[in-house]
Design an enzyme around this catalytic site. Structure first.
Site, PDB file in Angstrom:
ATOM      1  N   CYS A 120       2.148   4.096  16.184  1.00  0.00           N
ATOM      2  CA  CYS A 120       3.144   3.535  15.274  1.00  0.00           C
ATOM      3  C   CYS A 120       4.479   4.196  15.590  1.00  0.00           C
ATOM      4  CB  CYS A 120       2.761   3.776  13.822  1.00  0.00           C
ATOM      5  SG  CYS A 120       3.714   2.742  12.689  1.00  0.00           S
ATOM      6  N   CYS A 122       7.098   4.817  13.043  1.00  0.00           N
ATOM      7  CA  CYS A 122       7.901   5.336  11.932  1.00  0.00           C
ATOM      8  C   CYS A 122       8.179   6.837  12.058  1.00  0.00           C
ATOM      9  CB  CYS A 122       7.249   5.019  10.593  1.00  0.00           C
ATOM     10  SG  CYS A 122       5.533   5.511  10.466  1.00  0.00           S
ATOM     11  N   CYS A 130       8.625   1.025  11.201  1.00  0.00           N
ATOM     12  CA  CYS A 130       7.547   0.984  12.185  1.00  0.00           C
ATOM     13  C   CYS A 130       7.846   0.024  13.335  1.00  0.00           C
ATOM     14  CB  CYS A 130       6.242   0.602  11.508  1.00  0.00           C
ATOM     15  SG  CYS A 130       5.833   1.677  10.113  1.00  0.00           S
ATOM     16  N   LYS A 195      -3.749  -3.262   6.543  1.00  0.00           N
ATOM     17  CA  LYS A 195      -3.072  -2.072   6.051  1.00  0.00           C
ATOM     18  C   LYS A 195      -2.084  -2.509   4.981  1.00  0.00           C
ATOM     19  CE  LYS A 195      -0.038   1.664   7.538  1.00  0.00           C
ATOM     20  NZ  LYS A 195       0.607   2.311   8.692  1.00  0.00           N
ATOM     21  N   ARG A 205       4.016  10.826   4.121  1.00  0.00           N
ATOM     22  CA  ARG A 205       5.409  10.703   4.585  1.00  0.00           C
ATOM     23  C   ARG A 205       6.114  12.047   4.585  1.00  0.00           C
ATOM     24  NH1 ARG A 205       6.314   4.597   2.157  1.00  0.00           N
ATOM     25  NH2 ARG A 205       4.706   3.699   3.501  1.00  0.00           N
ATOM     26  N   ARG A 217       8.195  -0.879   3.332  1.00  0.00           N
ATOM     27  CA  ARG A 217       7.429  -1.479   4.427  1.00  0.00           C
ATOM     28  C   ARG A 217       6.788  -2.819   4.050  1.00  0.00           C
ATOM     29  NH1 ARG A 217       8.148   2.949   7.307  1.00  0.00           N
ATOM     30  NH2 ARG A 217       7.074   4.921   6.907  1.00  0.00           N
ATOM     31  N   GLU A 233      -6.008 -11.442   8.664  1.00  0.00           N
ATOM     32  CA  GLU A 233      -5.501 -10.347   9.511  1.00  0.00           C
ATOM     33  C   GLU A 233      -6.607  -9.840  10.439  1.00  0.00           C
ATOM     34  OE1 GLU A 233      -2.749  -8.911  10.187  1.00  0.00           O
ATOM     35  OE2 GLU A 233      -1.339  -9.244   8.559  1.00  0.00           O
ATOM     36  N   LYS A 248      -7.199   0.006   5.015  1.00  0.00           N
ATOM     37  CA  LYS A 248      -6.427   1.171   4.604  1.00  0.00           C
ATOM     38  C   LYS A 248      -5.460   0.802   3.500  1.00  0.00           C
ATOM     39  CE  LYS A 248      -2.945   4.193   6.381  1.00  0.00           C
ATOM     40  NZ  LYS A 248      -2.006   4.447   7.412  1.00  0.00           N
ATOM     41  N   SER A 274      -3.657   9.827   2.467  1.00  0.00           N
ATOM     42  CA  SER A 274      -3.148  11.085   1.926  1.00  0.00           C
ATOM     43  C   SER A 274      -3.166  11.132   0.399  1.00  0.00           C
ATOM     44  CB  SER A 274      -1.733  11.336   2.456  1.00  0.00           C
ATOM     45  OG  SER A 274      -0.887  10.243   2.143  1.00  0.00           O
ATOM     46  N   TYR A 313      -8.928  13.252   5.098  1.00  0.00           N
ATOM     47  CA  TYR A 313      -8.388  14.613   5.081  1.00  0.00           C
ATOM     48  C   TYR A 313      -9.405  15.603   4.523  1.00  0.00           C
ATOM     49  CZ  TYR A 313      -4.193  12.033   6.098  1.00  0.00           C
ATOM     50  OH  TYR A 313      -3.291  11.201   6.699  1.00  0.00           O
TER      51      TYR A 313
HETATM   52  C1  PBG Z   1       2.099   4.775  10.052  1.00  0.00           C
HETATM   53  C2  PBG Z   1       1.046   5.387   9.228  1.00  0.00           C
HETATM   54  C3  PBG Z   1       1.126   5.747   7.891  1.00  0.00           C
HETATM   55  C4  PBG Z   1      -0.108   6.283   7.554  1.00  0.00           C
HETATM   56  C5  PBG Z   1      -0.893   6.238   8.690  1.00  0.00           C
HETATM   57  N1  PBG Z   1      -0.166   5.648   9.714  1.00  0.00           N
HETATM   58  C6  PBG Z   1       2.264   5.765   6.956  1.00  0.00           C
HETATM   59  C7  PBG Z   1       2.888   4.533   6.513  1.00  0.00           C
HETATM   60  O1  PBG Z   1       2.493   3.420   6.841  1.00  0.00           O
HETATM   61  O2  PBG Z   1       3.882   4.678   5.801  1.00  0.00           O
HETATM   62  C8  PBG Z   1      -0.479   6.801   6.211  1.00  0.00           C
HETATM   63  C9  PBG Z   1      -1.678   7.656   6.194  1.00  0.00           C
HETATM   64  C10 PBG Z   1      -1.870   8.418   4.957  1.00  0.00           C
HETATM   65  O3  PBG Z   1      -1.227   8.222   3.912  1.00  0.00           O
HETATM   66  O4  PBG Z   1      -2.723   9.304   5.008  1.00  0.00           O
HETATM   67  N2  PBG Z   1       2.366   5.578  11.169  1.00  0.00           N
END
Ligand code: PBG
Length: 326
Positions: A120, A122, A130, A195, A205, A217, A233, A248, A274, A313
């Site tokens: 990605c 970002c 992204c 996603k 972030r 996003r 998708e 996700k 996260s 995690y």
């Molecule tokens: C994009 C990406 C994100 C996460 C994984 N890949 C962040 C986003 O889309 O803003 C989030 C993963 C998480 O919250 O643990 N590179």
């Protein structure tokens, strides 16, 4: 036969009986540990919103990956924080980019771990989006060329699996063609197929230093209200060559996970993001719930809904706890 002939409690009477009839299992082999890598040496910077997680320099990252391998965790997923960010995310596809260096270092040092690379932009763009930005819009088709370059560069560094997460239309096809054209026919793609534009990415972030500098996003990530769209998708990503698909976040989207598994049946991952981690951590720190039990329950639910593996995690802690948490 109804009660009193039938008594469902008979099979719940002891731990041994419950183990015998348990429908779903959670094993350390189901877990993928996300890791953050940053420039420097000897660096291990705590991520405030994710206690127990760090931004590692490459040397420290190798130690963390080794600890994961020793615990029996089969794979890590890498996220990079580059030296410099720019409008075209050049750090994402630089031959000597942070994730490329990290991948090489892990593959050189450790034989029994798979390296998955998040693909990605970002983390690499000055604007935090992204993809390529034109005006205040994210240009889908211009981003595909960058995705293709990044995939090849990650594969060249030794990535075992590339995992595109940008939610650009056509990205899986663009990546498959690029990999095939560069001699990486055997590198699998794990598509972040469905996603969602989720508030549960908040702590990430901070971890990846990747908040968008304007807007959000929701023009590329999915609307949390939609489930049927997720099936479209996933279908498209499979058509474009995805070997595995991911849903996700995980817990708020178990219905989507279950529907995707039932409909397509191919290897399906869930990303326990996260915010899912930090919610439990924070509540546990206040003594409001039993962390081990809550973590087991959240993850067994994700397996029950259809996940073949979970990016989480909690991977390291689960590896330690699984023996005696049930
Ligand atoms: C994009 C990406 C994100 C996460 C994984 N890949 C962040 C986003 O889309 O803003 C989030 C993963 C998480 O919250 O643990 N590179």
């Amino acid at each position: 036969m109804a009660f009193p002939q039938t008594r469902l409690r008979r099979l719940r009477a002891t731990p041994a009986l419950r183990a015998l009839v348990r429908e779903t299992s959670l094993e350390v082999g189901d877990l993928v540990l996300p890791l953050f890598v940053r420039p420097g040496k000897g660096e291990k910077r705590p991520i405030q919103s994710m206690p127990g997680h760090f931004q590692y320099s490459v040397d420290e990252l190798v130690k963390a990956a080794r600890a994961a391998a020793s615990a029996g965790i089969p794979a890590v997923m890498l996220f990079g924080i580059p030296e410099r960010k720019d409008a075209m995310a050049s750090g994402a596809y630089a031959a000597n980019g942070i994730v490329q260096r990290a991948t090489r270092a892990i593959k050189d040092a450790i034989t029994n771990i798979l390296v998955l690379t998040d693909l990605c932009f970002c983390e690499y763009t000055s604007h935090g989006h992204c993809g390529v930005v034109r005006g205040h819009k994210i240009d889908n088709d211009a981003t595909l060329a960058l995705a293709a370059k990044t995939a090849v560069s990650q594969a060249r560094a030794g990535a075992d699996i590339v995992a595109p997460s940008g939610m650009m239309d056509g990205q899986v096809g663009a990546i498959r063609r690029a990999l095939d054209g560069s001699g990486f026919k055997d590198t699998p793609i794990l598509a972040y197929a469905a996603k969602y534009a989720s508030a549960f990415y908040g702590p990430f972030r901070e971890a990846a230093e990747s908040p968008p500098q304007f807007g959000d996003r929701s023009t590329y990530q999915m609307d949390p209200a939609n489930a049927r769209e997720a099936l479209r998708e996933v279908a498209l990503d499979i058509e474009e060559g995805a070997d595995m698909v991911m849903i996700k976040p995980a817990l708020p989207y178990l219905d989507v996970l279950s529907a995707v598994k039932a409909r397509f049946g191919l290897p399906t991952a869930a990303y326990s993001v996260s915010g899912e981690f930090s919610m439990i951590k924070a509540a546990a720190a206040k003594g409001w719930l039993d962390e081990r039990k809550a973590v087991y329950e959240a993850h067994i639910a994700i397996k029950r809904a259809g996940a073949d593996f979970i990016i989480t995690y909690y991977a390291l802690e689960l590896a330690r706890w699984l023996g005696n948490v049930r």
